[in-house]
Design a protein around this motif. Structure first.
Motif, short mmCIF file in Angstrom:
data_model
loop_
_atom_site.label_atom_id
_atom_site.label_comp_id
_atom_site.label_asym_id
_atom_site.label_seq_id
_atom_site.Cartn_x
_atom_site.Cartn_y
_atom_site.Cartn_z
N VAL A 112 0.61 -1.17 -0.05
CA VAL A 112 -0.26 0.06 0.13
C VAL A 112 0.54 1.62 -0.39
CG1 VAL A 112 -1.47 1.24 1.26
CG2 VAL A 112 -1.95 -1.16 1.10
N LYS A 113 1.90 1.05 0.28
CA LYS A 113 2.90 2.26 0.59
C LYS A 113 3.19 2.85 -0.62
CE LYS A 113 3.44 2.74 5.86
NZ LYS A 113 4.42 3.10 6.68
N GLU A 114 3.09 1.22 -1.25
CA GLU A 114 4.49 1.60 -2.90
C GLU A 114 3.42 2.09 -3.25
OE1 GLU A 114 5.97 -1.84 -3.86
OE2 GLU A 114 7.35 -2.12 -2.10
N LEU A 115 1.93 1.93 -3.37
CA LEU A 115 0.94 2.38 -4.21
C LEU A 115 0.44 3.91 -3.96
CD1 LEU A 115 -1.39 -0.33 -4.81
CD2 LEU A 115 -0.01 1.03 -6.88
N GLU A 116 0.32 4.11 -2.78
CA GLU A 116 0.46 6.00 -1.79
C GLU A 116 0.70 7.35 -2.96
OE1 GLU A 116 0.67 7.94 2.09
OE2 GLU A 116 1.31 5.44 1.94
N PRO A 117 1.81 6.84 -3.25
CA PRO A 117 2.35 8.04 -4.50
C PRO A 117 1.02 8.06 -5.53
CG PRO A 117 4.24 7.45 -3.67
CD PRO A 117 2.96 6.05 -2.99
N ARG A 129 -12.87 5.73 -11.53
CA ARG A 129 -12.80 5.11 -12.85
C ARG A 129 -12.05 3.37 -11.72
NH1 ARG A 129 -11.98 8.04 -16.88
NH2 ARG A 129 -9.63 8.29 -16.59
N LEU A 130 -10.91 3.97 -10.90
CA LEU A 130 -10.33 2.67 -10.77
C LEU A 130 -11.07 1.48 -9.64
CD1 LEU A 130 -7.00 1.25 -10.66
CD2 LEU A 130 -6.72 2.93 -8.64
N PHE A 131 -11.51 2.17 -8.79
CA PHE A 131 -11.90 1.38 -7.44
C PHE A 131 -12.90 0.98 -8.20
CE2 PHE A 131 -9.70 4.32 -4.74
CZ PHE A 131 -8.59 3.65 -4.54
N ARG A 132 -14.13 2.06 -9.34
CA ARG A 132 -15.45 0.45 -10.05
C ARG A 132 -15.24 -0.10 -10.25
NH1 ARG A 132 -17.87 5.99 -11.89
NH2 ARG A 132 -16.75 5.37 -13.52
N ALA A 133 -13.65 -0.83 -10.86
CA ALA A 133 -13.14 -1.49 -12.25
C ALA A 133 -12.95 -2.32 -11.26
CB ALA A 133 -11.97 -1.08 -12.43
N ILE A 134 -12.34 -2.59 -9.60
CA ILE A 134 -12.20 -3.66 -8.67
C ILE A 134 -14.04 -4.72 -7.94
CG2 ILE A 134 -10.06 -2.80 -8.46
CD1 ILE A 134 -11.09 -0.91 -5.71
N PRO A 136 -16.05 -5.13 -4.72
CA PRO A 136 -16.41 -4.70 -3.70
C PRO A 136 -15.38 -5.00 -2.51
CG PRO A 136 -18.56 -4.94 -4.63
CD PRO A 136 -17.01 -6.15 -5.68
N GLN A 137 -15.30 -6.48 -2.40
CA GLN A 137 -14.27 -6.52 -1.43
C GLN A 137 -12.43 -6.56 -1.19
OE1 GLN A 137 -15.91 -8.47 -3.56
NE2 GLN A 137 -17.66 -10.09 -2.32
N THR A 138 -12.29 -6.28 -2.58
CA THR A 138 -11.08 -5.98 -3.03
C THR A 138 -10.72 -4.40 -2.19
OG1 THR A 138 -10.70 -7.20 -4.49
CG2 THR A 138 -9.17 -5.63 -4.18
N GLU A 143 -9.63 0.25 1.52
CA GLU A 143 -9.76 0.89 1.90
C GLU A 143 -9.75 1.24 3.89
OE1 GLU A 143 -12.41 4.69 4.08
OE2 GLU A 143 -11.57 3.91 2.03
N ALA A 144 -10.10 -0.33 4.17
CA ALA A 144 -9.61 -0.55 5.46
C ALA A 144 -7.66 -0.87 5.85
CB ALA A 144 -9.94 -2.05 6.06
N LEU A 145 -7.14 -0.27 4.30
CA LEU A 145 -5.39 -0.49 4.69
C LEU A 145 -5.24 0.89 4.57
CD1 LEU A 145 -4.32 -3.79 3.16
CD2 LEU A 145 -3.90 -3.64 4.82
N LEU A 146 -5.52 1.36 4.12
CA LEU A 146 -6.25 2.60 3.90
C LEU A 146 -6.32 3.61 5.59
CD1 LEU A 146 -6.88 3.60 0.48
CD2 LEU A 146 -4.81 3.99 1.52
N LEU A 147 -7.47 3.41 6.03
CA LEU A 147 -7.81 3.27 7.60
C LEU A 147 -7.08 3.40 8.51
CD1 LEU A 147 -11.19 3.14 7.46
CD2 LEU A 147 -10.48 5.10 7.64
N LEU A 148 -6.23 2.66 7.97
CA LEU A 148 -5.03 1.45 9.47
C LEU A 148 -4.26 2.84 8.64
CD1 LEU A 148 -5.32 -2.45 9.03
CD2 LEU A 148 -5.43 -0.32 10.83
N LEU A 149 -3.88 3.60 7.71
CA LEU A 149 -2.49 4.08 8.02
C LEU A 149 -2.97 5.26 7.73
CD1 LEU A 149 -0.87 1.81 4.19
CD2 LEU A 149 0.09 2.11 6.89
N GLY A 150 -4.02 5.31 8.03
CA GLY A 150 -4.43 7.41 7.74
C GLY A 150 -4.75 7.94 7.15
N LYS A 151 -5.11 7.60 5.81
CA LYS A 151 -4.77 7.88 4.48
C LYS A 151 -6.37 7.65 3.73
CE LYS A 151 -0.17 8.65 4.14
NZ LYS A 151 -0.06 10.69 3.79
N SER A 152 -7.23 7.56 4.53
CA SER A 152 -8.60 7.15 4.36
C SER A 152 -9.18 7.94 2.86
CB SER A 152 -9.86 7.17 4.94
OG SER A 152 -10.09 8.06 5.50
N ASN A 153 -8.93 9.18 2.74
CA ASN A 153 -9.18 9.96 2.04
C ASN A 153 -9.22 9.88 0.24
OD1 ASN A 153 -7.01 10.81 1.88
ND2 ASN A 153 -7.15 13.15 1.79
#
Length: 155
Positions: A112-117, A129-134, A136-138, A143-153
């Motif tokens: 996730v940190k590699e994808l962050e930038p 568009r990206l998130f519609r293509a994956i 709902p579970q993914t 979203e859960a990982l981003l919340l854990l990392l404080g990047k949920s926006n």
């Protein structure tokens, strides 16, 4: 295999000298010595000839060490993980599962940190568009990982 059989008072198990353990595990005897010196491996006992003897659990531990190294964990981090799991419970099966889960979570965090930038540079329409293509579970996992990392926006 020239594994030494242990006495009859305990359940029968294979005991290996360093050379045998190296051949079976696919790592060098020198690496086994190094891991033993670091405290990552512990001989079960010594033979009458004063050779260090290792058991099948040591093989499992070597496989876990090599797996964690492949995921870019340092030997010190691996040692810390083993030490913390040994403090939690002596039950080896539970310890293995916890180590696996911790390893997977750490790997996901790294990814996730590699994808962050990349994600931060997406325009809102691209992100949608990206998130519609994956699936709902993914999306929920991301979203859960981003919340854990404080990047949920981002979503």
């Amino acid at each position: 295999m020239n594994a030494i059989r242990h006495g009859s008072t305990e359940p029968q198990r294979n005991l290996y000298r360093i050379g045998e353990l190296a051949r079976i595990s696919g790592i060098s005897p020198r690496t086994i010595d190094y891991y033993t010196g670091l405290g990552l491996l512990t001989p079960v006992k010594r033979s009458d000839g004063n050779y260090r003897l290792y058991d099948d659990e040591t093989l499992d531990r070597i496989r876990r060490i090599e797996h964690l190294k492949a995921q870019k964990f340092s030997l010190e981090e691996i040692k810390d993980q083993f030490a913390s799991l040994n403090r939690v419970t002596p039950n080896e099966q539970v310890s293995r599962k916890l180590a696996d889960l911790q390893s997977h979570l750490s790997q996901l965090e790294r990814e996730v940190k590699e994808l962050e930038p990349v994600l931060e540079q997406l325009k809102p329409s691209q992100a949608k568009r990206l998130f519609r293509a994956i699936s709902p579970q993914t999306a929920a996992c991301i979203e859960a990982l981003l919340l854990l990392l404080g990047k949920s926006n981002l979503m």
